[in-house]
Design a protein around this motif. Sequence first.
Motif, PDB file in Angstrom:
ATOM      1  N   TYR A  59       0.806  -1.221   0.000  1.00 62.33           N
ATOM      2  CA  TYR A  59       0.000   0.000   0.000  1.00 62.33           C
ATOM      3  C   TYR A  59       0.845   1.279   0.000  1.00 62.33           C
ATOM      4  N   ASP A  60       2.122   1.166   0.274  1.00 58.72           N
ATOM      5  CA  ASP A  60       2.974   2.355   0.304  1.00 58.72           C
ATOM      6  C   ASP A  60       3.071   2.964  -1.096  1.00 58.72           C
ATOM      7  N   GLY A  61       2.763   4.257  -1.199  1.00 54.64           N
ATOM      8  CA  GLY A  61       2.833   4.948  -2.477  1.00 54.64           C
ATOM      9  C   GLY A  61       1.613   4.752  -3.361  1.00 54.64           C
ATOM     10  N   VAL A  62       0.507   4.261  -2.806  1.00 52.86           N
ATOM     11  CA  VAL A  62      -0.716   4.046  -3.589  1.00 52.86           C
ATOM     12  C   VAL A  62      -1.619   5.270  -3.470  1.00 52.86           C
ATOM     13  N   TYR A  63      -2.177   5.704  -4.606  1.00 48.73           N
ATOM     14  CA  TYR A  63      -3.002   6.911  -4.672  1.00 48.73           C
ATOM     15  C   TYR A  63      -4.464   6.669  -4.300  1.00 48.73           C
ATOM     16  N   PHE A  64      -5.112   7.745  -3.878  1.00 51.59           N
ATOM     17  CA  PHE A  64      -6.568   7.791  -3.762  1.00 51.59           C
ATOM     18  C   PHE A  64      -7.046   8.165  -5.166  1.00 51.59           C
ATOM     19  N   HIS A  65      -7.465   7.184  -5.937  1.00 50.60           N
ATOM     20  CA  HIS A  65      -7.755   7.388  -7.355  1.00 50.60           C
ATOM     21  C   HIS A  65      -9.207   7.778  -7.635  1.00 50.60           C
ATOM     22  N   ARG A  66     -10.094   7.543  -6.700  1.00 55.34           N
ATOM     23  CA  ARG A  66     -11.526   7.842  -6.888  1.00 55.34           C
ATOM     24  C   ARG A  66     -12.034   8.490  -5.616  1.00 55.34           C
ATOM     25  N   ASP A  83       2.580   4.964  -7.165  1.00 57.36           N
ATOM     26  CA  ASP A  83       3.462   5.993  -7.688  1.00 57.36           C
ATOM     27  C   ASP A  83       4.282   5.384  -8.827  1.00 57.36           C
ATOM     28  N   GLY A  84       4.218   5.993 -10.008  1.00 61.83           N
ATOM     29  CA  GLY A  84       4.922   5.483 -11.172  1.00 61.83           C
ATOM     30  C   GLY A  84       4.128   4.478 -11.982  1.00 61.83           C
ATOM     31  N   GLY A  85       2.898   4.162 -11.535  1.00 55.69           N
ATOM     32  CA  GLY A  85       2.069   3.188 -12.240  1.00 55.69           C
ATOM     33  C   GLY A  85       1.246   3.828 -13.346  1.00 55.69           C
ATOM     34  N   ASN A  86       0.388   3.038 -13.956  1.00 54.15           N
ATOM     35  CA  ASN A  86      -0.477   3.490 -15.042  1.00 54.15           C
ATOM     36  C   ASN A  86      -1.787   4.002 -14.451  1.00 54.15           C
ATOM     37  N   LEU A  87      -1.832   5.289 -14.097  1.00 50.82           N
ATOM     38  CA  LEU A  87      -3.010   5.856 -13.443  1.00 50.82           C
ATOM     39  C   LEU A  87      -4.250   5.814 -14.323  1.00 50.82           C
ATOM     40  N   ALA A  88      -4.094   5.705 -15.631  1.00 48.27           N
ATOM     41  CA  ALA A  88      -5.253   5.582 -16.510  1.00 48.27           C
ATOM     42  C   ALA A  88      -6.020   4.289 -16.226  1.00 48.27           C
TER      43      ALA A  88
END
Length: 183
Positions: A59-66, A83-88
């Motif tokens: 979970y470290d570095g994971v965004y609140f995407h919604r 962080d650094g992943g495919n946010l799309a």
Amino acid sequence: MRKLVLSAAFTALAAPALATGLDIEIAGEANGVVHVELFDDIAPLHAERLTTLAEEGAYDGVYFHRVIDGFMAQTGDVEYAKDGGNLAMAGRGGSSLGNLPAEFSDKPFVRGVVGMARSQNPDSANSQFFIMFDPSMQLNGQYTVVGEVTSGMEVVDQIKRGTGANGSVVGAPDMMKTVTVTE
């Protein structure tokens, strides 16, 4: 004395203490620590999953995407929303662990409750979860309640909101900088 030390060590290994919570350090527009008490009595499989992923550092570095104002903030996509992943693709991923069967309860979805995100299939929760800003009774009995925020709700309230009906966060979303298991 030596025999007691070995016995105590063996007992600790044989019966590990259950984790009772998570400390989530949030960074971005919101900055601070949120403490979540896990309901390992009513959702033991889901509480164990969150604990396992937190201990692994997933979970470290994971965004609140919604994030939907007046509803909830969703995070935990350890596959795409890092962080650094495919946010799309954020919101479509999960962990390498299998999906979990639903553990529905009579706990209502009120402010501060933590629920498990899933697809249309009730038995599809994996790694994603959400924190409620406000009550949403239509979720009761439809999603697994896994815990509740016991401190830091003012930090949750500051998480950057998304746009549109789906609440997709545009630009730099807030993230779970670190997630630590507490006892």
